[in-house]
Design an enzyme around this catalytic site. Structure first.
Site, PDB file in Angstrom:
ATOM      1  N   GLU A 180      -7.190   3.578   2.620  1.00  0.00           N
ATOM      2  CA  GLU A 180      -6.324   3.289   3.763  1.00  0.00           C
ATOM      3  C   GLU A 180      -7.094   3.077   5.066  1.00  0.00           C
ATOM      4  O   GLU A 180      -6.962   3.852   6.021  1.00  0.00           O
ATOM      5  CB  GLU A 180      -5.295   4.407   3.946  1.00  0.00           C
ATOM      6  N   GLU A 385      -1.533   5.747  -4.705  1.00  0.00           N
ATOM      7  CA  GLU A 385      -0.801   6.906  -4.164  1.00  0.00           C
ATOM      8  C   GLU A 385       0.666   6.564  -4.082  1.00  0.00           C
ATOM      9  O   GLU A 385       1.032   5.486  -3.615  1.00  0.00           O
ATOM     10  CB  GLU A 385      -1.239   7.286  -2.732  1.00  0.00           C
TER      11      GLU A 385
HETATM   12  C1  PNW Z   1      -1.849   8.908   3.080  1.00  0.00           C
HETATM   13  N1  PNW Z   1       1.214   6.992   8.505  1.00  0.00           N
HETATM   14  O1  PNW Z   1      -1.845   9.176   4.456  1.00  0.00           O
HETATM   15  C2  PNW Z   1      -3.182   9.442   2.635  1.00  0.00           C
HETATM   16  O2  PNW Z   1      -3.965   8.600   1.865  1.00  0.00           O
HETATM   17  C3  PNW Z   1      -3.102  10.825   2.066  1.00  0.00           C
HETATM   18  O3  PNW Z   1      -4.327  11.479   2.289  1.00  0.00           O
HETATM   19  C4  PNW Z   1      -1.915  11.567   2.652  1.00  0.00           C
HETATM   20  O4  PNW Z   1      -1.902  12.919   2.320  1.00  0.00           O
HETATM   21  C5  PNW Z   1      -0.675  10.832   2.170  1.00  0.00           C
HETATM   22  O5  PNW Z   1      -0.713   9.466   2.516  1.00  0.00           O
HETATM   23  C6  PNW Z   1       0.631  11.426   2.685  1.00  0.00           C
HETATM   24  O6  PNW Z   1       0.698  11.315   4.089  1.00  0.00           O
HETATM   25  C7  PNW Z   1      -1.031   8.607   5.395  1.00  0.00           C
HETATM   26  O7  PNW Z   1       1.439   7.652   9.521  1.00  0.00           O
HETATM   27  C8  PNW Z   1      -0.844   9.314   6.573  1.00  0.00           C
HETATM   28  O8  PNW Z   1       1.652   5.799   8.403  1.00  0.00           O
HETATM   29  C9  PNW Z   1      -0.119   8.787   7.601  1.00  0.00           C
HETATM   30  C10 PNW Z   1       0.449   7.528   7.452  1.00  0.00           C
HETATM   31  C11 PNW Z   1       0.262   6.812   6.273  1.00  0.00           C
HETATM   32  C12 PNW Z   1      -0.478   7.360   5.251  1.00  0.00           C
END
Ligand code: PNW
Length: 492
Positions: A180, A385
């Site tokens: 990401e 994921e």
């Molecule tokens: C992803 N947003 O994080 C990550 O790859 C993981 O480590 C995380 O635990 C999981 O999704 C759940 O959050 C994100 O704000 C964190 O758009 C924030 C965002 C998107 C993905």
């Protein structure tokens, strides 16, 4: 009830990979052991006010000491694959120079244990834990800081990729460079809700490019080091962006966010060029002179697969209201992560909310898979994921009953199946996450695990969703929900 042979069962293709995912900083702990130095997430989480409850990853799930038990748990759940990330500061503490053997030994032992249990390891090289020294002490000496906005960081990443490939390349076949990069660039340097917590839109755009370059240089280093059978990819978190209405201004808001969320990565990765409209939208912020023409050929490195992380769709409209929400997920941060999109407001999609306040809407996943099938023809896709946080509480008997998570997973797996039937080449699915863990800015307050973690005792307890997922993985098929929702089976 549907049975394995009934037409109400969705079968996945033979060989479909059933896995679960984690990331180093979120589960390992042992932040100061065996030569590991701070990453930007150690520094950020130890800064008051940055993470809910002042939580840090110092101990997390103590996976660094409990990995053998955790692999046994994966085997009990019948996982075919496990996606984990390597902690850069554990294997190369300053982000430069020689590797720390003890750090590499940890991952070799983990991989051997996985293979001994028939679980295919999938390595992510970078899941957000940049060595602090690369953020702080960097060559050109600017007081603003280094890190991903600086070109040098991409070269440091390629060296690190080679180190890990040399250590694990004889036993790991599936590799992803970055997890990401959108989050690293725009939450880390734009909105500042992630480490290193900077709020500078120009830095965020520079970071996005140098992350793209890091992917390209890293992929080259992996190819040069790994056996020919190795598969090299990247995990993106594309947004399924929808306009609130069909009004031209809302369609333009959709186009802008699509450029900043998706095409800023897929442009260079798949086509070897950044989109012209992105340049135009951000012209007041940067002239993009940090992009060298030769970078684009490096970034457009052929992908063996593309990883897609999906949670919820994004709904946007045009706005002139300065107080309209500027961030996906309705985070209350004062700074928008989106450079050049001040006139865009974010709205919730329809659907029940998870504990993250993210609407449950699997149609976004169907849309993304069909979109990527068209944009990346011939590139196999993996869901690297997908999952949901809910307020899980152990019952009197100590069990954790999480029917909401089962419904979420069920609906999203049905979406994957629908996309496959429509022609998407999806080869596997990784549930986020194996364990409850450190959920970044939310600390330990959000539980995404299929396995419950009691942070006081470090006891692991599979939730009912874990047992449900184990049955799906074992059969390679999804039963359609009964009228009252999918059952999580009889108590054991
Ligand atoms: C992803 N947003 O994080 C990550 O790859 C993981 O480590 C995380 O635990 C999981 O999704 C759940 O959050 C994100 O704000 C964190 O758009 C924030 C965002 C998107 C993905």
């Amino acid at each position: 009830a549907a049975t394995a042979s009934s037409p109400a069962t969705l079968r996945f293709p033979p060989g479909f990979l059933w896995g679960a995912a984690t990331a180093a900083y979120q589960i390992e702990g042992a932040a100061q052991e065996d030569g590991r130095t701070p990453s930007i997430w150690d520094t950020f989480s130890r800064t008051p006010g940055k993470v809910l409850g002042g939580d840090t990853g110092d101990i997390a799930c103590d996976h660094y000491h409990r990995w053998r038990d955790d692999v046994r748990l994966m085997a009990e759940l019948g996982l075919g694959s496990y996606r984990f990330s390597v902690s850069w500061p554990r294997v190369q503490p300053t982000g430069r120079g020689p590797a720390v053997q003890r750090g590499l030994d940890f991952y070799r032992a983990l991989v051997d244990e996985l293979l001994a249990h028939g679980i295919q390891p999938v390595v992510t090289l970078y899941h957000w834990d940049l060595p602090q020294d690369l953020e702080t002490a960097f060559p050109s000496g600017s007081s603003a800081g280094g890190g991903w906005p600086e070109r040098d960081t991409a070269h440091r990443f390629a060296d690190y990729a080679r180190i890990v490939a040399e250590a694990l390349g004889d036993r790991v076949e599936m590799w992803t460079t970055l997890n990401e990069p959108w989050c690293s660039a725009f939450l880390g340097y734009g909105s500042g809700v992630h480490a290193p917590g900077r709020t500078d839109h120009r830095a965020a755009l520079r970071a996005a490019h140098h992350l793209n370059l890091a992917h390209g240089l890293g992929a080259q280093a992996l190819r040069a080091t790994l056996p020919a059978r190795a598969q090299v990819g990247i995990s993106l978190n594309p947004s399924a962006v929808r306009p609130l209405t069909d009004a031209p201004e809302d369609l333009d808001a959709q186009r802008r966010i699509d450029a900043l969320a998706n095409r800023i990565f897929t442009g260079p990765l798949l086509k070897g060029a950044y989109p012209d409209d992105l340049f135009a939208d951000t012209a007041d912020i940067t002239d993009w002179s940090f992009v060298r023409p030769e970078d684009l050929a490096v970034i457009k490195h052929p992908l063996d697969f593309l990883g897609i992380n999906y949670y919820t769709p994004t709904v946007v409209s045009a706005t002139t209201d300065p107080s309209a929400p500027r961030q996906d997920g309705h985070n209350s941060s004062l700074h928008s992560p989106w450079p050049g999109a001040d006139g865009v407001a974010f709205h919730r999609a329809h659907g029940e909310l998870t504990a993250m306040d993210w609407p449950v809407d699997p149609t976004g996943l169907v849309d993304l898979l069909s979109q990527y099938t068209a944009e990346a023809p011939g590139v196999p896709l993996f869901i690297t994921e997908n999952g949901a946080a809910y307020e899980d509480t152990p019952g009197a008997d100590g069990r954790i009953h999480d029917p909401d998570r089962i419904r979420y997973l069920h609906a999203h797996l049905a979406a994957v199946h629908e996309a496959i039937r429509a022609g998407a080449d999806v080869r596997g699915y990784f549930l986020w996450s194996l364990l409850d863990n450190f959920e970044w800015a939310y600390g330990y307050s959000k539980r995404f695990g299929a396995v419950y973690v009691d942070y006081a005792s470090q006891a692991r307890t599979p939730k009912s969703s874990a047992r449900w997922y184990a049955r799906v993985a074992a059969s390679g098929a999804l039963e359609l929900p009964e009228a009252d929702g999918p059952s999580d089976g009889p108590p054991e």
